[in-house]
Design a protein around this motif. Structure first.
Motif, PDB file in Angstrom:
ATOM      1  N   SER A 193      -2.075  -0.308  33.055  1.00 42.22           N
ATOM      2  CA  SER A 193      -2.843  -1.453  32.542  1.00 42.22           C
ATOM      3  C   SER A 193      -2.119  -2.204  31.423  1.00 42.22           C
ATOM      4  O   SER A 193      -2.763  -2.817  30.571  1.00 42.22           O
ATOM      5  CB  SER A 193      -4.225  -1.016  32.055  1.00 42.22           C
ATOM      6  N   ILE A 194      -0.798  -2.174  31.395  1.00 40.63           N
ATOM      7  CA  ILE A 194      -0.048  -2.906  30.375  1.00 40.63           C
ATOM      8  C   ILE A 194       0.221  -4.324  30.868  1.00 40.63           C
ATOM      9  O   ILE A 194       0.683  -4.527  31.991  1.00 40.63           O
ATOM     10  CB  ILE A 194       1.283  -2.197  30.023  1.00 40.63           C
ATOM     11  N   ILE A 195      -0.090  -5.299  30.026  1.00 35.57           N
ATOM     12  CA  ILE A 195       0.105  -6.719  30.313  1.00 35.57           C
ATOM     13  C   ILE A 195       1.137  -7.270  29.336  1.00 35.57           C
ATOM     14  O   ILE A 195       1.119  -6.937  28.146  1.00 35.57           O
ATOM     15  CB  ILE A 195      -1.221  -7.501  30.155  1.00 35.57           C
ATOM     16  N   SER A 225       7.795 -16.178  22.586  1.00 37.71           N
ATOM     17  CA  SER A 225       7.661 -14.820  22.086  1.00 37.71           C
ATOM     18  C   SER A 225       6.778 -14.052  23.064  1.00 37.71           C
ATOM     19  O   SER A 225       6.180 -14.643  23.960  1.00 37.71           O
ATOM     20  CB  SER A 225       7.053 -14.811  20.684  1.00 37.71           C
ATOM     21  N   LEU A 226       6.706 -12.730  22.879  1.00 39.81           N
ATOM     22  CA  LEU A 226       5.912 -11.884  23.768  1.00 39.81           C
ATOM     23  C   LEU A 226       4.893 -11.064  22.998  1.00 39.81           C
ATOM     24  O   LEU A 226       5.161 -10.615  21.886  1.00 39.81           O
ATOM     25  CB  LEU A 226       6.809 -10.889  24.512  1.00 39.81           C
ATOM     26  N   ARG A 227       3.747 -10.866  23.619  1.00 34.57           N
ATOM     27  CA  ARG A 227       2.758  -9.903  23.149  1.00 34.57           C
ATOM     28  C   ARG A 227       2.511  -8.957  24.327  1.00 34.57           C
ATOM     29  O   ARG A 227       2.317  -9.397  25.458  1.00 34.57           O
ATOM     30  CB  ARG A 227       1.454 -10.571  22.740  1.00 34.57           C
ATOM     31  N   ILE A 228       2.515  -7.678  24.043  1.00 28.53           N
ATOM     32  CA  ILE A 228       2.270  -6.662  25.060  1.00 28.53           C
ATOM     33  C   ILE A 228       0.964  -5.976  24.676  1.00 28.53           C
ATOM     34  O   ILE A 228       0.781  -5.608  23.515  1.00 28.53           O
ATOM     35  CB  ILE A 228       3.438  -5.659  25.110  1.00 28.53           C
ATOM     36  N   PHE A 229       0.053  -5.835  25.621  1.00 23.48           N
ATOM     37  CA  PHE A 229      -1.218  -5.194  25.289  1.00 23.48           C
ATOM     38  C   PHE A 229      -1.742  -4.359  26.449  1.00 23.48           C
ATOM     39  O   PHE A 229      -1.351  -4.545  27.596  1.00 23.48           O
ATOM     40  CB  PHE A 229      -2.272  -6.218  24.836  1.00 23.48           C
ATOM     41  N   LYS A 230      -2.619  -3.410  26.117  1.00 19.88           N
ATOM     42  CA  LYS A 230      -3.268  -2.558  27.118  1.00 19.88           C
ATOM     43  C   LYS A 230      -4.571  -3.244  27.514  1.00 19.88           C
ATOM     44  O   LYS A 230      -5.473  -3.399  26.698  1.00 19.88           O
ATOM     45  CB  LYS A 230      -3.542  -1.172  26.551  1.00 19.88           C
ATOM     46  N   ASP A 231      -4.653  -3.638  28.765  1.00 20.02           N
ATOM     47  CA  ASP A 231      -5.795  -4.408  29.270  1.00 20.02           C
ATOM     48  C   ASP A 231      -6.912  -3.471  29.720  1.00 20.02           C
ATOM     49  O   ASP A 231      -7.088  -3.201  30.903  1.00 20.02           O
ATOM     50  CB  ASP A 231      -5.330  -5.304  30.417  1.00 20.02           C
ATOM     51  N   ILE A 232      -7.695  -3.002  28.775  1.00 21.18           N
ATOM     52  CA  ILE A 232      -8.749  -2.021  29.044  1.00 21.18           C
ATOM     53  C   ILE A 232      -9.840  -2.595  29.951  1.00 21.18           C
ATOM     54  O   ILE A 232     -10.332  -1.911  30.838  1.00 21.18           O
ATOM     55  CB  ILE A 232      -9.354  -1.502  27.721  1.00 21.18           C
TER      56      ILE A 232
END
Length: 105
Positions: free
Chosen positions: A16-18, A52-59
């Motif tokens: 679930s990483i975006i 730039s990048l943002r990486i997040f866990k898409d719960i």
């Protein structure tokens, strides 16, 4: 013109990483893709400029970062900002070095 970005993510839990790409000059101009089973991501047809990048866990599985809520306490989704900006140039694919993300909590 338009270009692209290719990269990969390394870490313990990549479910679930975006990866969200956003313009430095206009943060509302953003694109999001999920990390595939080979831990890679790719953006195509992105207008040239600084990004730039943002990486997040898409719960919640909606492909958008959730900031959380104070009322009915809902924590925000885990996130990580890529520390550098980079340029996308027309007719070029920018290849990023593998991104090592800290432990997802």
């Amino acid at each position: 013109g338009y270009g692209g970005v290719i990269g990969s993510v390394r870490g313990d839990d990549l479910n679930s990483i975006i990866v969200e790409l956003f313009s430095v000059k206009n943060p509302s101009l953003s694109h999001a893709v999920d990390v595939n089973s080979k831990s890679q991501f790719e953006f195509k047809l992105i207008p040239e400029g600084e990004y730039s990048l943002r990486i997040f866990k898409d719960i919640d599985s909606n492909m958008k970062y959730n900031f959380g809520r104070a009322y009915q306490f809902e924590p925000s989704e885990w996130f990580y900002f890529y520390p550098d900006t980079f340029e996308i140039r027309a007719n070029w694919d920018t290849e990023l070095l593998p991104i090592e993300i800290p432990e997802v909590k």
